[in-house]
Design a protein around this motif. Sequence first.
Motif, PDB file in Angstrom:
ATOM      1  N   UNK A  74     -13.791   9.206  14.732  1.00  0.00           N
ATOM      2  CA  UNK A  74     -13.002  10.129  13.934  1.00  0.00           C
ATOM      3  C   UNK A  74     -12.198   9.302  12.948  1.00  0.00           C
ATOM      4  N   UNK A  75     -12.390   9.544  11.655  1.00  0.00           N
ATOM      5  CA  UNK A  75     -11.719   8.747  10.630  1.00  0.00           C
ATOM      6  C   UNK A  75     -10.711   9.581   9.864  1.00  0.00           C
ATOM      7  N   UNK A  76      -9.592   8.931   9.532  1.00  0.00           N
ATOM      8  CA  UNK A  76      -8.543   9.579   8.754  1.00  0.00           C
ATOM      9  C   UNK A  76      -8.896   9.602   7.282  1.00  0.00           C
ATOM     10  N   UNK A  77      -7.953  10.016   6.441  1.00  0.00           N
ATOM     11  CA  UNK A  77      -8.215  10.092   4.996  1.00  0.00           C
ATOM     12  C   UNK A  77      -8.400   8.698   4.392  1.00  0.00           C
ATOM     13  N   UNK A  78      -9.057   8.655   3.242  1.00  0.00           N
ATOM     14  CA  UNK A  78      -9.231   7.389   2.547  1.00  0.00           C
ATOM     15  C   UNK A  78      -7.941   7.004   1.832  1.00  0.00           C
ATOM     16  N   UNK A  79      -7.793   5.709   1.633  1.00  0.00           N
ATOM     17  CA  UNK A  79      -6.634   5.158   0.935  1.00  0.00           C
ATOM     18  C   UNK A  79      -7.162   4.346  -0.240  1.00  0.00           C
ATOM     19  N   UNK A  80      -6.595   4.523  -1.427  1.00  0.00           N
ATOM     20  CA  UNK A  80      -6.989   3.723  -2.579  1.00  0.00           C
ATOM     21  C   UNK A  80      -6.498   2.295  -2.384  1.00  0.00           C
ATOM     22  N   UNK A  81      -7.389   1.322  -2.590  1.00  0.00           N
ATOM     23  CA  UNK A  81      -7.070  -0.084  -2.340  1.00  0.00           C
ATOM     24  C   UNK A  81      -7.385  -0.908  -3.583  1.00  0.00           C
ATOM     25  N   UNK A  82      -6.406  -1.665  -4.069  1.00  0.00           N
ATOM     26  CA  UNK A  82      -6.608  -2.594  -5.184  1.00  0.00           C
ATOM     27  C   UNK A  82      -5.966  -3.928  -4.828  1.00  0.00           C
ATOM     28  N   UNK A  83      -6.302  -4.958  -5.597  1.00  0.00           N
ATOM     29  CA  UNK A  83      -5.736  -6.291  -5.371  1.00  0.00           C
ATOM     30  C   UNK A  83      -4.215  -6.209  -5.376  1.00  0.00           C
ATOM     31  N   UNK A  84      -3.589  -6.907  -4.444  1.00  0.00           N
ATOM     32  CA  UNK A  84      -2.149  -6.930  -4.332  1.00  0.00           C
ATOM     33  C   UNK A  84      -1.590  -5.915  -3.342  1.00  0.00           C
ATOM     34  N   UNK A  85      -2.421  -4.956  -2.907  1.00  0.00           N
ATOM     35  CA  UNK A  85      -1.951  -3.967  -1.943  1.00  0.00           C
ATOM     36  C   UNK A  85      -1.691  -4.612  -0.589  1.00  0.00           C
ATOM     37  N   UNK A  86      -0.628  -4.144   0.060  1.00  0.00           N
ATOM     38  CA  UNK A  86      -0.209  -4.659   1.360  1.00  0.00           C
ATOM     39  C   UNK A  86      -0.332  -3.537   2.377  1.00  0.00           C
ATOM     40  N   UNK A  87      -0.878  -3.858   3.560  1.00  0.00           N
ATOM     41  CA  UNK A  87      -1.083  -2.875   4.616  1.00  0.00           C
ATOM     42  C   UNK A  87      -0.622  -3.425   5.953  1.00  0.00           C
ATOM     43  N   UNK A  88       0.111  -2.610   6.699  1.00  0.00           N
ATOM     44  CA  UNK A  88       0.377  -2.902   8.098  1.00  0.00           C
ATOM     45  C   UNK A  88      -0.759  -2.288   8.893  1.00  0.00           C
ATOM     46  N   UNK A  89      -1.162  -2.948   9.975  1.00  0.00           N
ATOM     47  CA  UNK A  89      -2.237  -2.401  10.784  1.00  0.00           C
ATOM     48  C   UNK A  89      -1.935  -2.532  12.268  1.00  0.00           C
ATOM     49  N   UNK A  90      -2.539  -1.627  13.031  1.00  0.00           N
ATOM     50  CA  UNK A  90      -2.469  -1.656  14.488  1.00  0.00           C
ATOM     51  C   UNK A  90      -3.850  -1.346  15.030  1.00  0.00           C
ATOM     52  N   UNK A  91      -4.328  -2.212  15.899  1.00  0.00           N
ATOM     53  CA  UNK A  91      -5.593  -2.015  16.595  1.00  0.00           C
ATOM     54  C   UNK A  91      -5.263  -1.876  18.073  1.00  0.00           C
TER      55      UNK A  91
END
Length: 173
Positions: A74-91
Motif C-alpha cells: 500500500x503506497x501513499x501519495x507521490x511527492x515531487x522530488x528535485x535536487x536539494x530536497x531534504x527528507x526525513x525517513x523511517x523504516x
Amino acid sequence: TFDPDVLGGLSITGRMTFVSDDDFAQFLTRTDGTPYGGFGETANGLEFFFSANGGAASPGIRTKRAGITIGAVTSGPTINVVAGDIFDFTIIDEGTSGVSFTVTKVGGTFFTSTSTAVVTGDSVTPSLVSFHNREGGRRMNLDNIVISTVPEPSSSLMALGSLGLLFRRKRRA
C-alpha cells in the motif's frame, strides 16, 4: 547483524538529501550485503527505495531475494522530488509481521508518504542492513542514521495489561 524475528523488529531513521535530481536511495534489511553487477547494488534482501529520478515518487518496498514474500504494498501519495530536497525517513521491519517506509519532505510545503506491506519468509544469515544510492557521480547525502529495535506488539500489550492490573489492585486496597 540482527534477526528481526528474535528482536521483535528493527527501526531505521535518518535524513536524506538528494544532491542530484536523478538519484535514488535504497535501504535493505534482511540482506547479507553481497554486491552484484556493474553498479555494486546489494544483491538480496528486503528493499526500501525512494527515487528522485522522474520528479514525483512515493516510497516503495520490494524483495530482492527468494525466500522473502511480500503481500500487497500500500503506497501513499507521490511527492515531487528535485535536487536539494531534504527528507526525513523511517523504516520499520517488524520481523514476522509488517514493514513500513515513511518519507517526509523537510522545509517548504510539508509532505508525508508511507508505504506498508506484510512480509513473510526467512532472513539470511548474517542478516545485515545496507544503504546504496545510484552510480556514476549521482549523489545523495545521509545524516542522523539511527538503527534500533522495535518492541514486539505483544510485549507492549502485556506490559499495558500488567500495569492495568496493578492499578486495579491498588484501587481495591
